[in-house]
Design a protein around this motif. Structure first.
Motif, mmCIF file in Angstrom:
data_model
loop_
_atom_site.group_PDB
_atom_site.id
_atom_site.type_symbol
_atom_site.label_atom_id
_atom_site.label_comp_id
_atom_site.label_asym_id
_atom_site.label_seq_id
_atom_site.Cartn_x
_atom_site.Cartn_y
_atom_site.Cartn_z
ATOM 1 N N PHE A 180 -35.526 2.519 -41.695
ATOM 2 C CA PHE A 180 -34.550 2.801 -40.643
ATOM 3 C C PHE A 180 -33.214 2.091 -40.887
ATOM 4 C CE2 PHE A 180 -38.032 3.666 -37.217
ATOM 5 C CZ PHE A 180 -38.374 4.835 -37.892
ATOM 6 N N ARG A 181 -33.260 0.909 -41.513
ATOM 7 C CA ARG A 181 -32.015 0.172 -41.786
ATOM 8 C C ARG A 181 -31.095 0.937 -42.727
ATOM 9 N NH1 ARG A 181 -34.937 -5.551 -42.939
ATOM 10 N NH2 ARG A 181 -34.880 -6.455 -40.831
ATOM 11 N N ALA A 185 -27.300 5.704 -38.028
ATOM 12 C CA ALA A 185 -27.621 6.410 -36.783
ATOM 13 C C ALA A 185 -29.035 6.079 -36.312
ATOM 14 C CB ALA A 185 -27.472 7.920 -36.983
ATOM 15 N N THR A 186 -29.936 5.875 -37.259
ATOM 16 C CA THR A 186 -31.313 5.526 -36.923
ATOM 17 C C THR A 186 -31.411 4.076 -36.467
ATOM 18 O OG1 THR A 186 -31.977 7.050 -38.687
ATOM 19 C CG2 THR A 186 -33.696 5.619 -37.766
ATOM 20 N N LEU A 191 -33.240 -0.076 -33.662
ATOM 21 C CA LEU A 191 -33.223 -1.481 -34.034
ATOM 22 C C LEU A 191 -32.237 -2.253 -33.168
ATOM 23 C CD1 LEU A 191 -33.157 -1.203 -37.955
ATOM 24 C CD2 LEU A 191 -35.159 -1.332 -36.448
ATOM 25 N N LYS A 192 -32.514 -3.520 -32.980
ATOM 26 C CA LYS A 192 -31.593 -4.419 -32.294
ATOM 27 C C LYS A 192 -31.438 -5.657 -33.155
ATOM 28 C CE LYS A 192 -30.686 -6.795 -27.934
ATOM 29 N NZ LYS A 192 -31.188 -7.096 -26.570
ATOM 30 N N ASP A 193 -30.200 -5.912 -33.586
ATOM 31 C CA ASP A 193 -29.926 -7.028 -34.507
ATOM 32 C C ASP A 193 -30.788 -6.915 -35.753
ATOM 33 O OD1 ASP A 193 -28.118 -8.124 -32.638
ATOM 34 O OD2 ASP A 193 -29.738 -9.190 -31.612
ATOM 35 N N ALA A 240 -25.723 9.746 -44.190
ATOM 36 C CA ALA A 240 -24.877 8.569 -43.964
ATOM 37 C C ALA A 240 -25.755 7.337 -44.068
ATOM 38 C CB ALA A 240 -24.238 8.647 -42.583
ATOM 39 N N THR A 241 -25.409 6.438 -44.999
ATOM 40 C CA THR A 241 -26.246 5.274 -45.262
ATOM 41 C C THR A 241 -25.482 3.974 -45.018
ATOM 42 O OG1 THR A 241 -25.633 5.314 -47.607
ATOM 43 C CG2 THR A 241 -27.628 6.502 -46.976
ATOM 44 N N ALA A 242 -26.247 2.897 -44.895
ATOM 45 C CA ALA A 242 -25.664 1.568 -44.732
ATOM 46 C C ALA A 242 -24.938 1.164 -46.019
ATOM 47 C CB ALA A 242 -26.776 0.575 -44.401
ATOM 48 N N PRO A 243 -23.980 0.236 -45.924
ATOM 49 C CA PRO A 243 -23.260 -0.213 -47.115
ATOM 50 C C PRO A 243 -24.217 -0.691 -48.212
ATOM 51 C CG PRO A 243 -22.196 -1.063 -45.142
ATOM 52 C CD PRO A 243 -23.481 -0.414 -44.689
#
Length: 581
Positions: A180-181, A185-186, A191-193, A240-243
């Protein structure tokens, strides 16, 4: 008191009202069993508003897309078996995902070698064209009485107002945090923090509420054409992905979505101990495999045998049926599978001869030859020997609903792995499937990827009739273990004389023609396991919870008993319109 009688986990609805969640309920009128209290309540709401079982099933399914989004939703597909009471007939709706037109049998090969399975899962490449919305539309238009606007109303309410995250939900997020990270968008939704939402947290999904409102207003076209369709294609092809994170994109087009069709198929049918059984046909292997195993078992009087020997025979029949499943079954629009031969009672008698009454097979067994029993003048060439059984996700959901008129729905649908591909469609709040990983990555095999093809499934929603009247329904999630859960539950209920709640709660043993049988935690050292030891059955080293079944039983006095899980998956929810006294 037993755990089922108590079943008194109190859920906090919207943070204020406590709702008792019970896995067994008997009464009159309509009935429902799902794994989610909110989903079961949605079904009852629709029944109370005058809807029929088909309307209520879609309402429950839509709500499960909110409360159980990691196992199902509009980003996936499924199989619905429907009993139409007035016509006394059974139909099925196949809305399994299809491969995009760009797919070839080599799509999951890199320089001739199979790609890493987990890498493919968390990518746009694993996403099939979603079929759930088209399936719901077919069900409602053909057999329902309500519109999308009416049946989606309860789910819109739950998504908009939110619900309380329970321990099971939080655990599933925690187990999929790495996946999910990767997708902002997911992560923003679940997730929180950077960590899983804790139990007790309130979760709203305004994006999914908006998606449902769009469907309520625009109907099925609002999903397969226009802005939502473009958002799906963009999410698949350019996730769309995380850096710093790179995943493979897919090759889905707007035409793939616009061209998607559900299929109305005749059910696969068999008999067992005086019951008429109706199940899902290909491309689900569930019905054929369950019924072949039952045909093998029918040659023994299991009620007259010691229970350990009956369970031994169940495991060996399952082993033989799985050998045939893996060799022959796939999408019927691409493969001419010998279904009639596999379901022949004479073929079952031949396969039965291979079972040692007192000893398990030493390992995987070979597929049989059903073609002499096919009774078909156009017998196709026999396919090549199958490759080893591929990994198949165990994460799906099943629900079942009946109404006061006697209509019944047994419905299994999925997004494949927990959390599917991990890709939430931005702005619309639903996860996309990874169903394409249900194909064999390499051939020769009947289940290799091809353009427009539906990957083989194990989903096995089943309806049983006795003397022409409904007797029970049964179905479960669990990937390939769906087949064994449904098979074992039927054996427990019909042959071993267990009440349906006992049949569902009993420890599950899943033999799928491997070197060892999958079992649940605590089984290996149990008296039941010790009783099976003389038969030289072997247990897998890593036990896991198997399935989350739901059932309805139609009692001789005219009442119906809804049955869900008594201890698995956080305990299920069974409701009836009017409780029996």
């Amino acid at each position: 008191m037993t755990q089922r009688l108590v079943a008194t986990i109190l859920l906090t609805a919207l943070g204020t009202v406590a709702i008792a969640k019970t896995p067994v309920a008997t009464g009159t009128g309509g009935a429902v069993a799902t794994i989610s209290e909110q989903a079961s309540q949605s079904a009852i709401t629709i029944l109370d508003r005058g809807g029929n079982a088909i309307d209520a099933a879609v309402a429950a399914a839509a709500t499960l897309g909110v409360t159980d989004p990691f196992s199902c939703g509009i980003g996936g597909g499924g199989f619905m078996v429907v009993y139409l009471a007035k016509e006394k007939r059974v139909i099925t709706i196949d809305h399994r995902e299809t491969a995009p037109a760009a797919f070839t049998p080599a799509v999951f090969l890199d320089n001739g070698k199979e790609m890493d399975f987990d890498t493919v899962v968390a990518s746009g490449q694993s996403v099939g064209v979603p079929g759930t919305v088209r399936g719901w539309d077919e069900a409602l238009r053909r057999y329902g009485t309500m519109s999308f606007r009416q049946v989606l109303s309860p789910a819109i309410d739950v998504a908009g107002k939110g619900f309380t995250v329970n321990t099971n939900f939080s655990r599933l997020v925690d187990e999929n945090t790495d996946k999910f990270r990767r997708f902002p968008a997911t992560a923003a939704l679940y997730l929180k923090d950077g960590k899983a939402l804790p139990p007790g947290a309130q979760l709203k999904n305004p994006g999914l509420a908006q998606a449902y409102r769009t469907l309520a207003k625009g109907g099925v076209k609002a999903f397969y054409e226009g802005p939502m369709a473009r958002a799906i294609v963009d999410a698949v092809n350019r996730p769309a992905t995380a850096p710093g994170v790179t995943v493979r994109g897919g090759a889905m087009t707007l035409a793939d979505l616009a061209n998607y069709e559900a299929r109305i198929r005749p059910p696969v049918r068999s008999t067992y101990r005086g019951l008429e059984l109706y199940g899902m046909p290909l491309p689900s292997s569930g019905g054929v495999t369950v019924f072949e195993a039952l045909n093998i078992l029918e040659g023994w009087d299991l009620t007259a045998l010691p229970r350990p020997q009956a369970e031994h025979l169940y495991l060996e029949a399952s082993r033989l049926a799985f050998a045939d499943r893996n060799a022959y079954l796939a999408d019927p629009e691409y493969i001419d599978a010998p279904v009639a031969g596999l379901l022949s009672k004479e073929y079952a008698a031949q396969r039965r001869k291979l079972v040692d009454m007192n000893q398990a097979a030493s390992g995987p067994v070979a597929a049989g030859d059903p073609y002499p029993f096919q009774r078909d003048a156009s017998v196709p060439l026999r396919p090549a020997s199958p490759a080893a059984l591929r990994q198949e996700s165990a994460h799906t959901t099943h629900l079942t609903v009946s109404d006061k008129e006697g209509n019944i729905v047994s419905y299994t649908f999925t997004i494949e792995s927990w959390g599917g591909s991990g890709i939430v469609v931005p702005g619309y709040g639903f996860l996309l499937n990874n169903e394409m990983t249900d194909f064999d990555f390499a051939g020769p095999a009947p289940n290799v990827p091809e353009a427009g093809k539906r990957p083989r499934s194990s989903m096995a929603p089943t309806i049983a009739l006795k003397d022409g009247k409904p007797a029970f329904t049964i179905g479960s999630p669990g990937g390939a273990t769906i087949i064994t859960t449904v098979l074992q539950t039927i054996v427990n209920h019909v042959d071993l004389g267990m009440r349906m709640d006992q049949a569902i709660d009993a420890p599950r043993l899943s033999e799928r023609n491997g070197t060892a049988t999958d079992v649940e935690p605590g089984f290996a050292g149990s008296p039941q396991a010790a009783a099976l030891a003389p038969f030289r059955q072997r247990w897998a080293a890593k036990p896991e919870e198997i399935g989350a079944a739901n059932a309805l039983v139609f009692n001789p006095d005219g009442t119906v008993t809804a049955v869900s899980e008594g201890h698995r998956h956080g305990i299920g929810s069974a409701l009836v319109q009017k409780r029996a006294h």
